[in-house]
Design a protein around this motif. Sequence first.
Motif, short mmCIF file in Angstrom:
data_model
loop_
_atom_site.label_atom_id
_atom_site.label_comp_id
_atom_site.label_asym_id
_atom_site.label_seq_id
_atom_site.Cartn_x
_atom_site.Cartn_y
_atom_site.Cartn_z
N ILE A 166 0.85 -1.18 0.00
CA ILE A 166 0.00 0.00 0.00
C ILE A 166 0.89 1.24 0.00
CG2 ILE A 166 -1.91 1.21 1.12
CD1 ILE A 166 -2.55 -1.69 0.29
N ASP A 167 0.62 2.16 -0.90
CA ASP A 167 1.38 3.41 -1.01
C ASP A 167 0.38 4.57 -0.98
OD1 ASP A 167 3.33 5.31 -1.50
OD2 ASP A 167 3.41 4.92 -3.67
N VAL A 168 0.51 5.43 0.04
CA VAL A 168 -0.41 6.56 0.18
C VAL A 168 0.39 7.85 0.05
CG1 VAL A 168 -2.06 7.74 1.66
CG2 VAL A 168 -1.96 5.24 1.65
N ILE A 169 0.04 8.65 -0.96
CA ILE A 169 0.72 9.91 -1.23
C ILE A 169 -0.25 11.04 -0.92
CG2 ILE A 169 1.93 11.28 -2.97
CD1 ILE A 169 2.30 8.65 -4.55
N GLY A 170 0.15 11.94 -0.04
CA GLY A 170 -0.71 13.05 0.33
C GLY A 170 -0.91 14.03 -0.82
N GLY A 171 -1.98 14.82 -0.74
CA GLY A 171 -2.29 15.80 -1.77
C GLY A 171 -1.75 17.18 -1.44
N LYS A 172 -2.22 18.17 -2.18
CA LYS A 172 -1.75 19.53 -2.00
C LYS A 172 -2.11 20.09 -0.63
CE LYS A 172 -1.93 20.67 -6.94
NZ LYS A 172 -2.53 21.56 -7.97
N SER A 173 -3.21 19.59 -0.05
CA SER A 173 -3.66 20.08 1.26
C SER A 173 -3.54 18.99 2.31
CB SER A 173 -5.11 20.56 1.17
OG SER A 173 -5.27 21.55 0.18
N ALA A 174 -2.47 18.20 2.22
CA ALA A 174 -2.33 17.05 3.12
C ALA A 174 -2.35 17.45 4.58
CB ALA A 174 -1.03 16.31 2.79
N ALA A 175 -1.78 18.61 4.90
CA ALA A 175 -1.70 19.02 6.31
C ALA A 175 -3.07 19.28 6.92
CB ALA A 175 -0.83 20.27 6.42
N SER A 176 -4.05 19.64 6.11
CA SER A 176 -5.40 19.92 6.62
C SER A 176 -6.44 19.01 6.00
CB SER A 176 -5.76 21.39 6.33
OG SER A 176 -5.69 21.66 4.94
N ALA A 177 -6.01 17.90 5.45
CA ALA A 177 -6.93 17.00 4.74
C ALA A 177 -8.00 16.45 5.66
CB ALA A 177 -6.14 15.86 4.11
N LYS A 178 -9.21 16.32 5.15
CA LYS A 178 -10.32 15.77 5.92
C LYS A 178 -10.66 14.34 5.51
CE LYS A 178 -12.43 20.31 6.66
NZ LYS A 178 -11.97 20.37 8.06
N GLY A 179 -10.17 13.89 4.38
CA GLY A 179 -10.40 12.52 3.95
C GLY A 179 -9.60 11.53 4.78
N GLN A 180 -9.94 10.26 4.67
CA GLN A 180 -9.32 9.22 5.49
C GLN A 180 -9.04 8.01 4.62
OE1 GLN A 180 -11.25 7.91 9.33
NE2 GLN A 180 -11.62 6.07 8.13
N ILE A 181 -7.82 7.48 4.72
CA ILE A 181 -7.45 6.25 4.03
C ILE A 181 -7.30 5.18 5.11
CG2 ILE A 181 -5.93 5.20 2.34
CD1 ILE A 181 -7.18 7.89 1.47
N SER A 182 -8.05 4.10 5.01
CA SER A 182 -8.05 3.10 6.08
C SER A 182 -8.14 1.70 5.51
CB SER A 182 -9.20 3.35 7.07
OG SER A 182 -10.43 3.42 6.39
N ILE A 183 -7.49 0.77 6.23
CA ILE A 183 -7.60 -0.66 5.96
C ILE A 183 -8.09 -1.30 7.25
CG2 ILE A 183 -6.38 -2.77 5.35
CD1 ILE A 183 -4.29 -0.97 3.97
N PHE A 184 -9.28 -1.84 7.22
CA PHE A 184 -9.88 -2.47 8.39
C PHE A 184 -9.99 -3.98 8.13
CE2 PHE A 184 -12.24 1.78 8.92
CZ PHE A 184 -11.21 2.31 9.69
N THR A 185 -9.09 -4.73 8.68
CA THR A 185 -8.93 -6.18 8.57
C THR A 185 -8.42 -6.56 7.18
OG1 THR A 185 -11.24 -6.72 7.96
CG2 THR A 185 -10.70 -6.62 10.30
N GLY A 186 -7.57 -7.59 7.15
CA GLY A 186 -7.03 -8.04 5.89
C GLY A 186 -5.88 -9.00 6.08
N ALA A 187 -5.23 -9.38 4.97
CA ALA A 187 -4.11 -10.31 5.01
C ALA A 187 -3.29 -10.13 3.75
CB ALA A 187 -4.60 -11.76 5.10
N THR A 188 -1.98 -10.33 3.89
CA THR A 188 -1.10 -10.13 2.75
C THR A 188 0.17 -10.95 2.87
OG1 THR A 188 0.24 -8.49 1.56
CG2 THR A 188 -0.09 -8.11 3.88
N GLY A 189 0.80 -11.21 1.73
CA GLY A 189 2.12 -11.81 1.70
C GLY A 189 3.19 -10.73 1.77
N SER A 190 4.37 -11.07 1.39
CA SER A 190 5.51 -10.18 1.56
C SER A 190 5.49 -9.01 0.58
CB SER A 190 6.82 -10.95 1.41
OG SER A 190 6.98 -11.85 2.48
N ALA A 191 6.26 -7.99 0.93
CA ALA A 191 6.45 -6.82 0.08
C ALA A 191 7.75 -6.15 0.50
CB ALA A 191 5.28 -5.84 0.24
N ALA A 192 8.26 -5.29 -0.35
CA ALA A 192 9.45 -4.52 0.00
C ALA A 192 9.00 -3.31 0.82
CB ALA A 192 10.19 -4.08 -1.26
N GLY A 193 8.53 -3.57 2.03
CA GLY A 193 7.89 -2.56 2.86
C GLY A 193 6.40 -2.60 2.61
N GLN A 194 5.62 -3.10 3.58
CA GLN A 194 4.18 -3.27 3.35
C GLN A 194 3.48 -1.94 3.08
OE1 GLN A 194 2.65 -5.98 2.93
NE2 GLN A 194 3.88 -7.59 3.86
#
Length: 756
Positions: free
Chosen positions: A510-538
Amino acid sequence: IRADEFNGPFPSWKNLKADYGAIGDGKADDTAAFQRGLDDLTKHEKSCVLFVPAGHYRITHTLKSTRKAHTDCQGVAFVGEDPATTVLTWDGEADQTLLEWDAWYSRISRLTLDGNKRAAILLSYGPAFSTNNETSDLIFRDAKSALLFGTPKSAGQAENEVLRCQFFHCENGIQTVNWNSMDIWVWYCRFEDCGRGVHNVMGNWHVWESLFLRSTVADLSTQNLMAFSVVNNTSVGSKCFLNFDTGHSWGSPTSITGNRILDCTGDFAMLLGNAGPYLVVDNSFRLAVDKRAARMTWGDQTFVGNNYTAEKAVEEKGRFRRVSENVVNPRAIFAELPNIPPTPPRKERKVFEVAAGSGSVEIQQAIDAAAKLNGQRPVVHLPMGAYKIDKTIQLPPNCDLQLVGDGSGETASRFNWTGPANSIALQLHGPSHVTLKDFYVHAPNAQAIVIENADQPGGKICADQLVTNGPNGKESQTQGRTAALRVNGLDQTDVQMRCLQGSGNAGAWIDVIGGKSAASAKGQISIFTGATGSAAGQYEVRNGGRLVVRGVYHERSSDALTGLHLADSGTLSIDATRFSYATSEKTPTVAADDFRGLFTLATCILLPVETKQTCRFELRGDGSKSSVLAINNQFWVELPGTTADTVWQNKTNPLAHGGLIGCNVNTNNKEAAPKGFAFLANMGDNPDPAKSGSGAGPLEERGGVDDATILKHLAPLREARVWQPNDSTPAGVTDVRMHRIMATGGHQGTIEIQAK
């Protein structure tokens, strides 16, 4: 309100009455008809969906889908018309099983299974190992065990969302009974007058947003270890809400947050055995005069912001922190029952059927025709088959069509990208109200799905049981260059991933890149329960990106050594998650280099796999703008010599803020065990855990963490919104739904959600 809905049956589905002669009058024995249907479903040569029309079906022998070959019963669905009208009743010998469901990448839904007070088990998964299943909108009633995941003699069952199911008058509602019966995600379920609601014999579960009424033993319980999350549930009149009092001291890191426990009938609403560590946050306890909220474990625990209606509601033990705890008037605790979402209603929509095996032109024509019916939620249906796609499938902006397949398994409804490299297989132009359901996008040299122009105030994107796998090749060897899922530049839209699965492979998961107003952003990116194999940094957060991760299992599937590597800026909050990773003297499991932001790791298991070195944190570079907190985590130890200073290495200059608190180690190597706690009572030198010289033990705390720092780090978890994907969203604002979509890609982000 644009609620979830059920579409079907489609012409490609088999019908239990029309095709197999079932009667469904409550008198005829329909066992043979069901078995013929299940036998064909197992092979799925002509259809991968078996539809059960409304009726009352009498069953006298155990129904089975028997899996022998790899593709048997893969990507199939067993679906009733409506659980209120589609009932299977057990009328065979007592103490038998109604249905053995030996399927994977499958779905069973919209049925009532009635044990008739005679059945031992209503639905049992196995005996072969299975994964990526959905158990939804089922009603279970009047049996000893309603839903069983694995048995001691089976291979286990993992990664299964139990969604909107109801359990009535069962001794056990849900049981996990195998070490590989893990990642059972219980969402929006109702348990009424059962003995135990959800019980772990072996394996684990996560229970969210569910209702428990009058459980006579316990709503939630375990006999064994693993990581658990218990979030936003309501319990009324049960003997005990959570009972982990089994005597094991291996440790079960558990996050218990946002629950309401009303009028428990036992002495304690929660019994925290199994040594934790526990994070107990923002729960409310309405207690009778002679009842108490919690009995602590002898291990580690942190209590924050809980409300009690009585003084001295917690029996304190072990090592603990209590922050902002409150005693309130009973009237201050919200007492109404939660609004559990109902079974999605069946809707008759205009359906555009696509012939199995069609190409890009035919699929695009059906989509273009459906898009003209904006406001009617038309369905473009993809029956079981392989679809060769050589041009990007375009879904135009401002439409609400539904693109629906028969299943997301590799043998169900599958897009195979054959177009140019570095392109896009499926592109949603926003703002969009499109729904994607039950299909697989395979794009080995391209991006699978891109959603663009997706950032508007009030925007929402909800993915349920999305499986996304990142590229695995030369292009993706540099960390952060590729990702299985990339959220790019969103400041306003909420992105909620429920029961997310897949692997980052050689890139990030998962890669999350903030936007132009990241410091005051009101949106939310969330993962609620899950499972995964390996990655070069999850997980990666960049440019002020913000990500909350709760209840995820990370299992090693390659030689990747780094579970997390933060080297940019943002906020990352993780709890109730397991990292099973290869370890090395040279490479830490969790690394931060010149990280600028807030990073919290809580109630997690850090477990070496096929290696001996203990997992560790390394913070490096400039720490002036960094705050990192490891709270109530468990480190598994193979070798002697593990201390707080070996697992927590803050090498930053100036020092990063934060620290290590409430963490412990566990081991089955007596030589590696510190003093003070027991591993198991019958393995220690003394049956009293506080006096034993071997087993589990506390890690000293580092960083001098004060209450304000704890509150700061827990704020993203406490403030994370859990919402149902049926809120009203106006035109011109993103509202995209993905349900049981599988995607593999070979370029940039396999699935990418873009602000632009």
